[in-house]
Design a protein around this motif. Structure first.
Motif, PDB file in Angstrom:
ATOM      1  N   PRO A 217       0.817  -1.220   0.000  1.00  0.00           N
ATOM      2  CA  PRO A 217       0.000   0.000   0.000  1.00  0.00           C
ATOM      3  C   PRO A 217       0.846   1.264   0.000  1.00  0.00           C
ATOM      4  O   PRO A 217       0.456   2.271  -0.580  1.00  0.00           O
ATOM      5  CB  PRO A 217      -0.801  -0.104   1.307  1.00  0.00           C
ATOM      6  CG  PRO A 217      -0.813  -1.532   1.643  1.00  0.00           C
ATOM      7  CD  PRO A 217       0.471  -2.092   1.140  1.00  0.00           C
ATOM      8  N   SER A 218       1.999   1.215   0.629  1.00  0.00           N
ATOM      9  CA  SER A 218       2.863   2.389   0.658  1.00  0.00           C
ATOM     10  C   SER A 218       3.348   2.745  -0.747  1.00  0.00           C
ATOM     11  O   SER A 218       3.408   3.914  -1.126  1.00  0.00           O
ATOM     12  CB  SER A 218       4.046   2.099   1.579  1.00  0.00           C
ATOM     13  OG  SER A 218       5.012   3.090   1.454  1.00  0.00           O
ATOM     14  N   ILE A 219       3.694   1.711  -1.526  1.00  0.00           N
ATOM     15  CA  ILE A 219       4.191   1.973  -2.883  1.00  0.00           C
ATOM     16  C   ILE A 219       3.050   2.405  -3.799  1.00  0.00           C
ATOM     17  O   ILE A 219       3.167   3.383  -4.536  1.00  0.00           O
ATOM     18  CB  ILE A 219       4.916   0.718  -3.427  1.00  0.00           C
ATOM     19  CG1 ILE A 219       6.205   0.510  -2.644  1.00  0.00           C
ATOM     20  CG2 ILE A 219       5.209   0.866  -4.906  1.00  0.00           C
ATOM     21  CD1 ILE A 219       6.910  -0.761  -2.938  1.00  0.00           C
ATOM     22  N   VAL A 220       1.927   1.689  -3.751  1.00  0.00           N
ATOM     23  CA  VAL A 220       0.802   2.049  -4.621  1.00  0.00           C
ATOM     24  C   VAL A 220       0.281   3.436  -4.254  1.00  0.00           C
ATOM     25  O   VAL A 220      -0.040   4.239  -5.126  1.00  0.00           O
ATOM     26  CB  VAL A 220      -0.316   0.982  -4.515  1.00  0.00           C
ATOM     27  CG1 VAL A 220      -1.540   1.400  -5.291  1.00  0.00           C
ATOM     28  CG2 VAL A 220       0.184  -0.350  -5.012  1.00  0.00           C
ATOM     29  N   GLY A 221       0.248   3.741  -2.942  1.00  0.00           N
ATOM     30  CA  GLY A 221      -0.237   5.048  -2.517  1.00  0.00           C
ATOM     31  C   GLY A 221       0.661   6.173  -2.981  1.00  0.00           C
ATOM     32  O   GLY A 221       0.189   7.261  -3.298  1.00  0.00           O
ATOM     33  N   SER A 222       1.975   5.921  -3.055  1.00  0.00           N
ATOM     34  CA  SER A 222       2.886   6.988  -3.451  1.00  0.00           C
ATOM     35  C   SER A 222       2.704   7.373  -4.911  1.00  0.00           C
ATOM     36  O   SER A 222       3.134   8.444  -5.331  1.00  0.00           O
ATOM     37  CB  SER A 222       4.335   6.569  -3.213  1.00  0.00           C
ATOM     38  OG  SER A 222       4.760   5.691  -4.220  1.00  0.00           O
ATOM     39  N   LEU A 223       2.084   6.486  -5.720  1.00  0.00           N
ATOM     40  CA  LEU A 223       1.846   6.821  -7.125  1.00  0.00           C
ATOM     41  C   LEU A 223       0.627   7.738  -7.265  1.00  0.00           C
ATOM     42  O   LEU A 223       0.439   8.345  -8.304  1.00  0.00           O
ATOM     43  CB  LEU A 223       1.636   5.553  -7.948  1.00  0.00           C
ATOM     44  CG  LEU A 223       2.790   4.551  -7.912  1.00  0.00           C
ATOM     45  CD1 LEU A 223       2.391   3.262  -8.598  1.00  0.00           C
ATOM     46  CD2 LEU A 223       4.022   5.111  -8.593  1.00  0.00           C
ATOM     47  N   ASP A 224      -0.193   7.823  -6.213  1.00  0.00           N
ATOM     48  CA  ASP A 224      -1.364   8.706  -6.175  1.00  0.00           C
ATOM     49  C   ASP A 224      -2.266   8.492  -7.391  1.00  0.00           C
ATOM     50  O   ASP A 224      -2.380   9.354  -8.260  1.00  0.00           O
ATOM     51  CB  ASP A 224      -0.919  10.167  -6.088  1.00  0.00           C
ATOM     52  CG  ASP A 224      -2.085  11.094  -5.787  1.00  0.00           C
ATOM     53  OD1 ASP A 224      -3.105  10.593  -5.309  1.00  0.00           O
ATOM     54  OD2 ASP A 224      -1.965  12.302  -6.040  1.00  0.00           O
TER      55      ASP A 224
END
Lengths: 176, 415
Positions: B400-407
């Motif tokens: 989730p941290s990586i996917v969230g950083s792509l916004d």
């Protein structure tokens, strides 16, 4: 570089049998390339120092057809399919449009998708864009690592952005 | 930071783990909408991520082929619904380029003010939702409190709060409002009388003054919070070449150290709007910015997040300059565009810098009022395509941290 210079450097490298035409008057100037050589041309466009088209902004399929008989008389194009590659160089900051023209159906047999070599190994993003073009426009990308539908379900029939696409009356018992 | 195990399969003594397929989404809250990620895991380690899209596919392109420009405009609102103003702008500019329409100075000024305010609103959601992904709830509430005032101001301008259709072909549907009642949220936050009347532009300036002071608090709350840094720094590292190869754009590209922004490097019809305005293009590694945590690596999650935070400040600067120029700009706020205008047998592909990246519209005309092909190239679609390579070998909790950083916004990906 201007589109004319890009066209000249492409014809010098590949000859006029591969680089078919330049339309410099269009709003976005484009160069037409023979479908069989699109991979070599793409690799050259990406690698050549003076061109350096490192980003594939967009890859779209376009179906040139007017299904309405009355409007078809005024239709300015011959029926065909196009794959359009919009390229951008992030370092040099110039852009160009490359086009490939295909027949609407392979060997004129309705339902058999036309082939074009895949550029997914040149630009990684082409992987998903080609899946979308296959899904919605119905173009078969030869050599694609994973040519599956991306937006529609796997068991969907037909290709939605074809101009003669008929909307299904139902899907798994759900009426539309 | 990703945990390093000597042998990644051994969790404790000789207990071995099994390979397992885990389905994340399409209803998982941290997938930002209806995205389904199929994870191949071995214990806590993720080996493969396959995104499945299309749950929100609404045939926007097919609809666009059957409608003329102003009729298709509301559909672009519903693509990236968190930055609908910027989507309207991109689509309008594409049509204007195709028919060769010149927009007056005032319309460009209105567009700039509105588009940059939209960017602030969108990045606020990006910031708040990213905090939420990482388990920090309060920044989300603060971000939505601020965004609410921008929505109030937009409501005064065009009557809508989410899907505006305000910036249209030829300019904007209305001029900026004159006297308004102060938005209730702004009155409460600044301690003013809620019945106070003021100019719309003054309300915007009052809000920006208030917001600018709050940004320091967000940095304390989130950006330099040690838990947040531990969960974002040195994770999901993407090199500049990789970002370009995967077609990543916007803050994702600039977070990897590529200095490219269409507001400066784009098509003349778009950059014309920003001529005479002073703003910086933010890109990692943030030279001259103090207080960057030690663990941060160029192109990681933290960099992508921080680009957005700094872009808010640049957008505020742009809105201020726009409002300063507004009273002296010449011309009308709009050139009329007839629904029956025939599009020439030509084609245009135009990209604009939306908050989430370069959103492209490709319009092919054939002599009719309806385009023959109306394509919307989504920036989030390209940004999402890199999830697979980024998530290889990370811990399950870091996905989730990586996917969230792509916004990402799924409405734009699926169209």
């Amino acid at each position: 570089m201007t589109p004319q210079e890009i066209f000249t450097s492409l014809t010098d490298k590949f000859g006029s049998d591969t680089i078919l035409a330049l339309n410099a008057e269009a709003c976005d100037p484009w160069i037409e390339v023979a479908p069989a050589s699109i991979v070599e041309v793409s690799a050259f466009l990406k690698a050549e120092e003076s061109l350096k088209f490192d980003m594939l902004c967009d890859l779209s399929g376009v179906d040139y057809l007017e299904p309405d008989a009355k409007r078809a008389k005024k239709f300015p194009y011959e029926p065909h399919l196009e794959v359009v590659y919009h390229l951008l160089s992030v370092s040099i900051k110039h852009k160009i449009t490359i086009k490939v023209k295909l027949p609407r159906w392979k060997n004129d047999e309705e339902g058999s998708l036309p082939d074009v070599p895949s550029v997914a190994h040149v630009w990684k993003i082409a992987d998903w864009h080609e899946r979308e073009a296959f899904d919605l426009v119905g173009i078969n990308f030869i050599g694609h690592p994973n040519l599956l539908r991306i937006l529609c379900p796997d068991d969907w029939e037909g290709h939605g952005l074809r101009k003669d696409y008929e909307f299904p009356l139902e899907y798994h018992g759900v009426r539309g | 930071m990703a945990t390093q195990l000597e042998d990644q399969r051994v969790i404790e003594f000789d207990v071995r783990t099994d390979e397992m397929l885990i389905n994340m989404g399409p209803q998982h809250p941290s997938t930002h909408g209806v995205l389904r990620l199929l994870l191949r895991t071995d214990g806590e380690i993720v080996y493969e991520v396959t995104p499945h899209l299309g749950y929100l596919h609404r045939c926007a392109e097919k609809i666009g082929e059957n409608l003329n420009g102003p009729q298709w405009l509301p559909y672009t609102d519903r693509m990236d619904y968190l930055a609908a103003m910027n989507m309207n702008l991109g689509m309008s500019l594409t049509y204007e380029k195709l028919i060769g329409m010149e927009v007056p100075e005032k319309a460009m000024n209105v567009r700039l003010i509105i588009a940059e305010l939209g960017r602030v609103a969108s990045h606020l959601v990006g910031m708040g939702a990213y905090g939420l992904d990482l388990g920090s709830f309060s920044p989300f509430l603060y971000a939505f409190r601020e965004r609410e005032i921008i929505l109030d101001l937009f409501e005064e301008a065009c009557g809508a709060r989410l899907t505006y259709s305000y910036l249209t072909i030829g300019g904007a549907t209305h001029d900026l409002p004159g006297m308004i009642e102060i938005p209730p949220g702004l009155a409460a936050l600044t301690g003013n009388d809620p019945r106070m009347k003021m100019q719309w532009t003054d309300a915007v300036l009052m809000f920006l003054d208030w917001l600018e002071k709050r940004i320091r608090e967000y940095h304390i709350l989130l950006t330099r919070n040690s838990i947040f840094v531990k969960r974002t720094a040195a994770l999901g590292v993407m090199s500049g070449e990789m970002a370009i190869d995967y077609g990543c754009t916007g803050p994702v590209l600039r977070g990897s150290g590529v200095d490219f922004d269409l507001r400066r490097d784009g098509d003349p019809i778009y950059t014309r709007m920003y001529e005479g305005y002073d703003f910086d293009v933010i890109s990692a590694p943030f030279e001259g910015v103090a207080g960057i945590p030690r663990d941060v690596i160029l192109g990681d999650n933290w960099c992508r997040f921080f680009v957005r935070m700094l872009e808010v400040i640049e957008a505020i600067k742009l809105v201020r300059q726009g409002i300063e120029k507004y009273p002296t700009t010449e011309g009308d706020f709009r050139v009329p565009y007839k629904m029956t205008t025939k599009l020439p047998a030509d084609e245009v592909y135009l990209e604009t810098e939306c908050p989430r990246g370069q959103m492209g519209f490709y319009i092919v005309g054939d002599g009719q009022a309806e385009p023959m092909r109306a394509r919307a190239k989504s920036s989030c679609f390209c940004n999402l395509s890199i999830t697979g390579p980024l998530c290889e070998g990370v811990l399950l909790g870091d996905v989730p941290s990586i996917v969230g950083s792509l916004d990402i916004v799924m409405g734009e990906i699926d169209r």
